[in-house]
Design a protein around this motif. Structure first.
Motif, PDB file in Angstrom:
ATOM      1  N   SER A  69     -35.665   4.409  32.855  1.00  0.00           N
ATOM      2  CA  SER A  69     -35.849   3.337  31.884  1.00  0.00           C
ATOM      3  C   SER A  69     -34.691   2.364  32.020  1.00  0.00           C
ATOM      4  CB  SER A  69     -35.955   3.874  30.455  1.00  0.00           C
ATOM      5  OG  SER A  69     -34.773   4.525  30.081  1.00  0.00           O
ATOM      6  N   VAL A  70     -34.881   1.188  31.465  1.00  0.00           N
ATOM      7  CA  VAL A  70     -33.838   0.168  31.423  1.00  0.00           C
ATOM      8  C   VAL A  70     -33.612  -0.180  29.961  1.00  0.00           C
ATOM      9  CG1 VAL A  70     -33.245  -2.219  32.032  1.00  0.00           C
ATOM     10  CG2 VAL A  70     -34.393  -0.758  33.708  1.00  0.00           C
ATOM     11  N   ARG A  72     -31.940  -2.877  27.599  1.00  0.00           N
ATOM     12  CA  ARG A  72     -31.493  -4.276  27.619  1.00  0.00           C
ATOM     13  C   ARG A  72     -31.348  -4.714  26.163  1.00  0.00           C
ATOM     14  NH1 ARG A  72     -35.440  -7.238  30.967  1.00  0.00           N
ATOM     15  NH2 ARG A  72     -34.167  -6.413  32.663  1.00  0.00           N
ATOM     16  N   GLY A  73     -30.117  -4.646  25.661  1.00  0.00           N
ATOM     17  CA  GLY A  73     -29.916  -4.944  24.251  1.00  0.00           C
ATOM     18  C   GLY A  73     -30.639  -3.918  23.409  1.00  0.00           C
ATOM     19  N   GLN A  74     -31.532  -4.369  22.535  1.00  0.00           N
ATOM     20  CA  GLN A  74     -32.314  -3.465  21.685  1.00  0.00           C
ATOM     21  C   GLN A  74     -33.611  -3.011  22.352  1.00  0.00           C
ATOM     22  OE1 GLN A  74     -31.174  -2.300  18.703  1.00  0.00           O
ATOM     23  NE2 GLN A  74     -29.312  -3.369  19.293  1.00  0.00           N
ATOM     24  N   GLU A  75     -33.922  -3.598  23.505  1.00  0.00           N
ATOM     25  CA  GLU A  75     -35.172  -3.287  24.206  1.00  0.00           C
ATOM     26  C   GLU A  75     -34.999  -2.068  25.110  1.00  0.00           C
ATOM     27  OE1 GLU A  75     -38.485  -5.714  26.870  1.00  0.00           O
ATOM     28  OE2 GLU A  75     -36.468  -6.531  26.660  1.00  0.00           O
ATOM     29  N   HIS A  76     -35.997  -1.184  25.108  1.00  0.00           N
ATOM     30  CA  HIS A  76     -36.007   0.018  25.944  1.00  0.00           C
ATOM     31  C   HIS A  76     -37.268  -0.053  26.811  1.00  0.00           C
ATOM     32  CE1 HIS A  76     -34.734   4.200  26.713  1.00  0.00           C
ATOM     33  NE2 HIS A  76     -36.017   4.381  26.943  1.00  0.00           N
ATOM     34  N   ASN A  82     -45.176   6.887  32.853  1.00  0.00           N
ATOM     35  CA  ASN A  82     -45.568   6.522  31.486  1.00  0.00           C
ATOM     36  C   ASN A  82     -45.219   5.086  31.126  1.00  0.00           C
ATOM     37  OD1 ASN A  82     -46.479   9.157  30.961  1.00  0.00           O
ATOM     38  ND2 ASN A  82     -44.373   9.809  30.638  1.00  0.00           N
ATOM     39  N   GLY A  83     -44.950   4.264  32.118  1.00  0.00           N
ATOM     40  CA  GLY A  83     -44.541   2.893  31.806  1.00  0.00           C
ATOM     41  C   GLY A  83     -44.835   1.925  32.927  1.00  0.00           C
ATOM     42  N   ARG A  84     -44.011   0.922  32.998  1.00  0.00           N
ATOM     43  CA  ARG A  84     -44.158  -0.119  34.027  1.00  0.00           C
ATOM     44  C   ARG A  84     -43.858   0.429  35.415  1.00  0.00           C
ATOM     45  NH1 ARG A  84     -40.675  -5.335  32.246  1.00  0.00           N
ATOM     46  NH2 ARG A  84     -41.545  -5.693  30.201  1.00  0.00           N
ATOM     47  N   GLN A  85     -44.314  -0.332  36.406  1.00  0.00           N
ATOM     48  CA  GLN A  85     -44.031   0.033  37.789  1.00  0.00           C
ATOM     49  C   GLN A  85     -42.629  -0.410  38.184  1.00  0.00           C
ATOM     50  OE1 GLN A  85     -46.804  -1.583  40.585  1.00  0.00           O
ATOM     51  NE2 GLN A  85     -46.092  -0.280  42.238  1.00  0.00           N
ATOM     52  N   ARG A  86     -42.233  -1.627  37.762  1.00  0.00           N
ATOM     53  CA  ARG A  86     -40.903  -2.155  38.108  1.00  0.00           C
ATOM     54  C   ARG A  86     -40.460  -3.146  37.052  1.00  0.00           C
ATOM     55  NH1 ARG A  86     -43.835  -4.199  42.764  1.00  0.00           N
ATOM     56  NH2 ARG A  86     -44.197  -2.989  42.907  1.00  0.00           N
ATOM     57  N   VAL A  87     -39.152  -3.449  37.069  1.00  0.00           N
ATOM     58  CA  VAL A  87     -38.594  -4.409  36.129  1.00  0.00           C
ATOM     59  C   VAL A  87     -37.498  -5.202  36.835  1.00  0.00           C
ATOM     60  CG1 VAL A  87     -36.860  -2.828  35.181  1.00  0.00           C
ATOM     61  CG2 VAL A  87     -37.681  -4.715  33.788  1.00  0.00           C
ATOM     62  N   MET A  88     -37.425  -6.500  36.547  1.00  0.00           N
ATOM     63  CA  MET A  88     -36.361  -7.344  37.066  1.00  0.00           C
ATOM     64  C   MET A  88     -35.069  -6.962  36.350  1.00  0.00           C
ATOM     65  SD  MET A  88     -35.999 -11.472  37.021  1.00  0.00           S
ATOM     66  CE  MET A  88     -35.533 -11.576  35.300  1.00  0.00           C
ATOM     67  N   LEU A  89     -34.008  -6.729  37.110  1.00  0.00           N
ATOM     68  CA  LEU A  89     -32.724  -6.368  36.514  1.00  0.00           C
ATOM     69  C   LEU A  89     -31.976  -7.617  36.076  1.00  0.00           C
ATOM     70  CD1 LEU A  89     -31.525  -3.564  38.950  1.00  0.00           C
ATOM     71  CD2 LEU A  89     -32.449  -3.303  36.642  1.00  0.00           C
ATOM     72  N   LEU A  95     -29.366   1.223  33.391  1.00  0.00           N
ATOM     73  CA  LEU A  95     -30.398   2.097  33.956  1.00  0.00           C
ATOM     74  C   LEU A  95     -30.178   3.487  33.388  1.00  0.00           C
ATOM     75  CD1 LEU A  95     -30.385   1.176  37.756  1.00  0.00           C
ATOM     76  CD2 LEU A  95     -32.285   0.899  36.174  1.00  0.00           C
ATOM     77  N   VAL A  96     -31.234   4.108  32.893  1.00  0.00           N
ATOM     78  CA  VAL A  96     -31.163   5.452  32.317  1.00  0.00           C
ATOM     79  C   VAL A  96     -32.133   6.314  33.121  1.00  0.00           C
ATOM     80  CG1 VAL A  96     -31.439   6.820  30.228  1.00  0.00           C
ATOM     81  CG2 VAL A  96     -30.637   4.453  30.060  1.00  0.00           C
TER      82      VAL A  96
END
Length: 133
Positions: A69-70, A72-76, A82-89, A95-96
């Motif tokens: 997981s990532v 980003r502030g209050q966002e997890h 169980n989630g997205r395929q990828r995320v822009m860093l 990174l968790v």
């Protein structure tokens, strides 16, 4: 391409282990053949991939067992099964990876290349000629 600095916050080194990369592909996993090797039993052999493409770094979970997981502030942002395929860093992301009860946490710092930093300093000092009246 900017340099990507990753600081592993909670493995053997108490102050955090910092590694910097300037490659297009950075593999993350438990085995020593990964560019960022994380010797933790809850990290998959090939856990994730950080790739430079289209002007940004993106992280993708490689179908790891314990997930990624990532923060980003209050966002997890959950990645993997169980989630997205990828995320822009983004600068300051966390990174968790691995076991949710004892994760490996990696802070992300994106540093502009020296040429881009110098150009930004010069523009700031001289002003942007395109913005002149």
């Amino acid at each position: 391409m900017p340099t990507l600095s990753l600081t592993v916050l909670n493995l053997e080194s108490p102050g955090g282990s910092v590694q910097s990369f300037g490659q297009h592909d950075i593999t993350v996993g438990r085995r020593s053949y990964n560019m960022l090797a994380l010797p933790d039993e809850h990290i998959s052999r090939r856990h994730g991939l950080i790739r430079w493409a289209l002007g940004c770094y993106a992280y993708a979970d490689l179908d790891s067992l314990n997930g990624s997981s990532v923060v980003r502030g209050q966002e997890h942002i959950v990645l993997g099964r169980n989630g997205r395929q990828r995320v822009m860093l983004q600068q300051g992301d966390l990174l968790v990876l691995g076991d949710p009860d004892r994760p490996v946490c990696i802070s992300v710092e994106i540093c502009a290349s020296e040429n881009r930093q110098q150009a930004a300093r010069t523009t700031a000092f001289l002003g942007n000629p395109r913005q002149a009246p």
